[in-house]
Write an enzyme that holds these catalytic residues in place. Sequence first.
Site, short mmCIF file in Angstrom:
data_model
loop_
_atom_site.label_atom_id
_atom_site.label_comp_id
_atom_site.label_asym_id
_atom_site.label_seq_id
_atom_site.Cartn_x
_atom_site.Cartn_y
_atom_site.Cartn_z
N ASP A 201 0.83 -1.19 0.00
CA ASP A 201 0.00 0.00 0.00
C ASP A 201 0.87 1.26 0.00
O ASP A 201 1.88 1.32 0.72
CB ASP A 201 -0.86 -0.05 1.29
CG ASP A 201 -1.92 1.01 1.32
OD1 ASP A 201 -2.76 1.03 0.41
OD2 ASP A 201 -1.94 1.82 2.28
N GLU A 243 1.51 -0.45 -5.03
CA GLU A 243 0.53 0.57 -5.39
C GLU A 243 1.31 1.88 -5.45
O GLU A 243 1.70 2.44 -4.42
CB GLU A 243 -0.56 0.66 -4.32
CG GLU A 243 -1.65 1.64 -4.70
CD GLU A 243 -2.18 2.50 -3.56
OE1 GLU A 243 -3.17 3.19 -3.76
OE2 GLU A 243 -1.59 2.49 -2.45
C1 NOJ Z 1 -4.49 3.03 -0.62
C2 NOJ Z 1 -5.62 2.06 -0.46
O1 NOJ Z 1 -5.89 1.47 -1.70
C3 NOJ Z 1 -6.78 2.84 0.10
O2 NOJ Z 1 -7.96 2.07 0.10
C4 NOJ Z 1 -6.43 3.34 1.47
O3 NOJ Z 1 -7.46 4.17 1.96
C5 NOJ Z 1 -5.13 4.14 1.46
N1 NOJ Z 1 -4.09 3.52 0.67
C6 NOJ Z 1 -4.60 4.31 2.86
O4 NOJ Z 1 -4.09 3.10 3.34
#
Ligand code: NOJ
Length: 576
Positions: A201, A243
Site C-alpha cells: 500500500d 501501489e
Molecule cells: C491506498 C488504499 O488502496 C486505500 O484504500 C487506502 O485508503 C489508502 N491507501 C490508505 O491506506
Amino acid sequence: MIRDLWYKNAVIYNLSLSTFMDANGDGVGDFQGLLRRLDYLHGLGVTCLWLGPFQTSPMKDDGYDVADYYTVDPRYGTLGDFVEFTHACEQRGIRVIIDLVINHTSDQHPWFKEARSDPDSKYRDWYVWSDRKPENADQGMVFPGVQKSTWTYDREAKAWYFHRFYKFQPDLNTAHPEVHAELLKIMGFWIQLGVAGFRMDAVPFIIAEKGADVTKPKEQFGMLRSFREFVQWRRGDAMLLAEANILPEDDLHYFGSDGDRCHMMFNFQVNQHLFYALATADTAPLAKALEVTKPRPATAQWGTFLRNHDELDLGRLTEEQRQAVFAAFGPDKSMQLYDRGIRRRLAPMLNADRRRIELAYSLMFTLPGTPVIRYGDEIGMGDDLSLPERNCARTPMQWSDEPHGGFTKSDEPETPAISGGVFGYERINAAIQRRDPQSLLNWTERIIRMRKECPEIGWGDFQILKTGRPEVLALRYDWRNNGVVVLHNLSDKPCEIVLDVDGHGEGCRLVNLLSEDHSEPDAKGRHHLVMEAYGYRWFRVGGLDYLLRRTESDGKPGEEVQATSSRTGASSSSRS
Ligand code: NOJ
C-alpha cells in the site's frame, strides 16, 4: 535459491474478507466463508488471490488502519483459519498475496498509544512529530474534500503528528532503523504462514522522506531493494506488487533498473488512459501510455486493471480528458470523488451494456501485464451510491437470489447487499449465471482460459500495429516464435481495417482464438477485417508454414527472462 516468475503470467483476483462470504452468520464475511468459495474461484481460473487488509483494526478505513500486524481481526476468524486458508489455496495451485499497510498504523495501535502518551517511549520516534504546526500542514492530502490536513495536534503528546491519509492513520517513521526491522519482521511472519507476496500500500509515501521541515521529499529507493531482498531470502518466489501512482519517468526507479526493487506495479498510467479511450473511442493516448510504460526490467511486470476498491483515479489525465471521462461515466457529482475520480463500479459506468463490458475486459486481459480483477466484476455487480466515499463499490458479493444475496444468514449484514433494480442480487448473482452458458460469469471463465493459453502476453514483447483508425487498437505479442494479435474497436460503430501483421507484407493466416472466423491475407499479405461496434478479436499468428518460415531461434526452457526483451539489453541479473 529457487526463483519462479509466476507473477509474469498470473490472473489475480482481489477481494475483501468482510464482504465476500459470511459463514458464521454474524453479518461480516470471514475466512471460513472464503474457504467455502475457493472452488468457485478455482473454477473461474484465478491463479492468485489478493486479500485486502484483514489484520486487527478499528475499520475506519476498511482495514487500512491496522492496530496489530500479527493477528487476524476476530471478525474474520483466527490465525488458525488463515493457515487453513493458505493451505487450501496451495492445494488448488492458487497463490495468496496480502495487503501490506506499513506507511501508517491506526491511531489505536499500541505503538502509537505509547508514543503519544510517553515522550520517552521508544515508540515516540516510530512516528513523525513536530512541536509547532508545520507550514505545509494543509497540503498533500490524499483525500481532498474529506481530509482537512496532513498534520494534526495531539493533546496527549502536546505535539503535531504527520498523517498522509486520514488523521486516524499516523504515518510511521519508515526511515527509522527499528521501524524498518519491524516491517521486515511483519513480512517474514506472513510469508511463514503461506503468503507468496504483498500488495504494498502507498509505496511512494512509505519511501518519501518525512518531517516538518521536508518541503521536497526525496524518495529512499534503497528501502525497496531491502524489502525485495528480504522477502526473496525468506521465499524465493515471493513478489511485491506496489501501489504507486507515479509518472512513467519514475517507473524504473521503482522497478530498479537492474530489476532489484518492486517485482510488479499497478499500471495507473494505462488504467486512466484506457478509461479515456473507452469514453471517447480515441485510442491514441492509450497507445502512448502503453509506449511510455514499455521500458521495464525483464523480471518486472505490470498489473493491469479496470476498477479496484478505490475510486477510479483520473488525476494523471489532462483536464479536458478527465472531463470527457466524467461526462461519459460519472456525470453526476455524486458519482465523483476527491476532485479527481469516479467511485462507481464498472458495469454501471458502462450502463450494463454487455458488449462494452466484454470489450473492456477483453482489452484489459490483453494489455501488457498481468490482469487483476475485482470480486463481483465477473458477474457485473453494481454500486450503491448512497454509501459514503468508496464504500459504494464495496458491497457484499452476490452469490444467489436468497436474502442478502446469499452472502450471510444474518438479518443485519454490516453492509447491505444491493437489492432491487438492474444490479440487485435478485437479478445479478453467481448462481443464476453459473447455470447460463451465455452469462458474463461463463464468458469471464472462458476469457481467463484463453488468456492463460496466450503466454505471449505475459512473457512477450508487444508492438502496436497500424490500423489506420483511431478507434481500433491492435497489439501484437511475440514470444518463442509464437505470436498473438489482439484487436479492439472502442467505437459504437462498425468499421473495416486493413492490417499488416508483420510489418513487411509477408502475410500469414490469422487463427481466431474465440470463434471459427479466421482471416487469410490478400495478395499483398494484408488482412481486411470488419470489426463490429465494440468488437474484439484474438488471433494467433500463422499456421505451421508461417512458423517454419520464421528464423529466430526458439527459447530454451529456463530462458523466459532473456526472452522478454521489454527493455533493450535487460538481463536476468536479479535471478537468484
Ligand atoms: C491506498 C488504499 O488502496 C486505500 O484504500 C487506502 O485508503 C489508502 N491507501 C490508505 O491506506
